[in-house]
Scaffold this active site. Sequence first.
Site, PDB file in Angstrom:
ATOM      1  N   TRP A  13       0.810  -1.221   0.000  1.00 31.81           N
ATOM      2  CA  TRP A  13       0.000   0.000   0.000  1.00 31.81           C
ATOM      3  C   TRP A  13       0.843   1.271   0.000  1.00 31.81           C
ATOM      4  O   TRP A  13       0.312   2.367  -0.170  1.00 31.81           O
ATOM      5  CB  TRP A  13      -0.925   0.014   1.222  1.00 31.81           C
ATOM      6  N   HIS A  95      13.031  -2.007  -0.863  1.00 27.60           N
ATOM      7  CA  HIS A  95      12.208  -1.490  -1.966  1.00 27.60           C
ATOM      8  C   HIS A  95      12.922  -0.300  -2.612  1.00 27.60           C
ATOM      9  O   HIS A  95      13.579   0.487  -1.923  1.00 27.60           O
ATOM     10  CB  HIS A  95      10.831  -1.069  -1.426  1.00 27.60           C
ATOM     11  N   GLU A 169      11.842  -6.099  -9.377  1.00 26.56           N
ATOM     12  CA  GLU A 169      11.078  -4.887  -9.642  1.00 26.56           C
ATOM     13  C   GLU A 169      11.955  -3.892 -10.389  1.00 26.56           C
ATOM     14  O   GLU A 169      12.671  -3.096  -9.758  1.00 26.56           O
ATOM     15  CB  GLU A 169      10.636  -4.250  -8.328  1.00 26.56           C
TER      16      GLU A 169
HETATM   17  P1  PGA Z   1       3.295  -0.187  -8.781  1.00 28.00           P
HETATM   18  O1  PGA Z   1       4.382  -0.419  -7.634  1.00 28.00           O
HETATM   19  O2  PGA Z   1       2.479  -1.456  -8.876  1.00 28.00           O
HETATM   20  O3  PGA Z   1       2.516   0.987  -8.355  1.00 28.00           O
HETATM   21  O4  PGA Z   1       4.081   0.052 -10.069  1.00 28.00           O
HETATM   22  C1  PGA Z   1       4.941  -1.657  -7.443  1.00 28.00           C
HETATM   23  C2  PGA Z   1       5.870  -1.621  -6.245  1.00 28.00           C
HETATM   24  O5  PGA Z   1       6.451  -0.577  -5.952  1.00 28.00           O
HETATM   25  O6  PGA Z   1       6.045  -2.624  -5.560  1.00 28.00           O
END
Ligand code: PGA
Length: 250
Positions: A13, A95, A169
């Site tokens: 979130w 992250h 990611e």
């Molecule tokens: P997003 O973010 O789905 O809004 O691109 C993914 C994340 O940061 O884990």
Amino acid sequence: MAQKPKKFFAANWKANPKTPATAKIIARAFSRIPKGEVAVFPPNVFLLPLVDVFSERKIKIGIQNVWQGTEGSFTGEVTAPMAKSIGASFVLVGHSERRAYNHETNADVAEKVSHVLAAGLTPILCVGESKQVRARGFSSAASAVLGMLRESLANVRGKKTKEIIVAYEPVWAIGAKKSATLVDAVLMTEVLKKELVHLGFSRFRILYGGAIDEKNISEFWQSPQLDGVLVGRASVRPQSIRKMLDVISR
Ligand code: PGA
């Protein structure tokens, strides 16, 4: 790995929504899904009041970050044992937004990973290359991602039989209009899996994250090479949540 692990849906979130009332509305959009595992990562201040909502639905909870220590004089921080004590199972670590805005390094991430494992929680280690690196081609991207992986797991000694989750990611896909392609995600997943085996890990899952929503979740979820997805923006929109959970329940 003996048994194929369950597919994993992680809902990050971030710093959303603004109020606990809205947080409750969003939480209620999560339904129990028969197959697979769902974990939600709300902001810490909303977590405790939502524990019951999630546990009724068999939804696991996680937190978005921890401090690299167990307790003490660290104003503003929350630790892995605290997360464990309220029933969390997972912690997002490293992250790209924390690396960018809080200047977290691989060394910080490595400390967090070992604290998370020591507390009996499962880390979701986020790795991904920048747009500039990706522009130089796949092998540059792969070597950047592998470097992050190795350095972030440098402190995990004697705990390699515990499960870890790695989220690929790509920074250029997070918050973007378009996700990476499934081919991009699968290629990097293969590279990551090979390295994790090489490093001696026996239980791991690899997720893809970056611009996943109700329109594209199906192809990523169904891919046999991927173990699931990490969803940001779409995971705070009740309608998108329902549609995504519909797809993954089939
Ligand atoms: P997003 O973010 O789905 O809004 O691109 C993914 C994340 O940061 O884990």
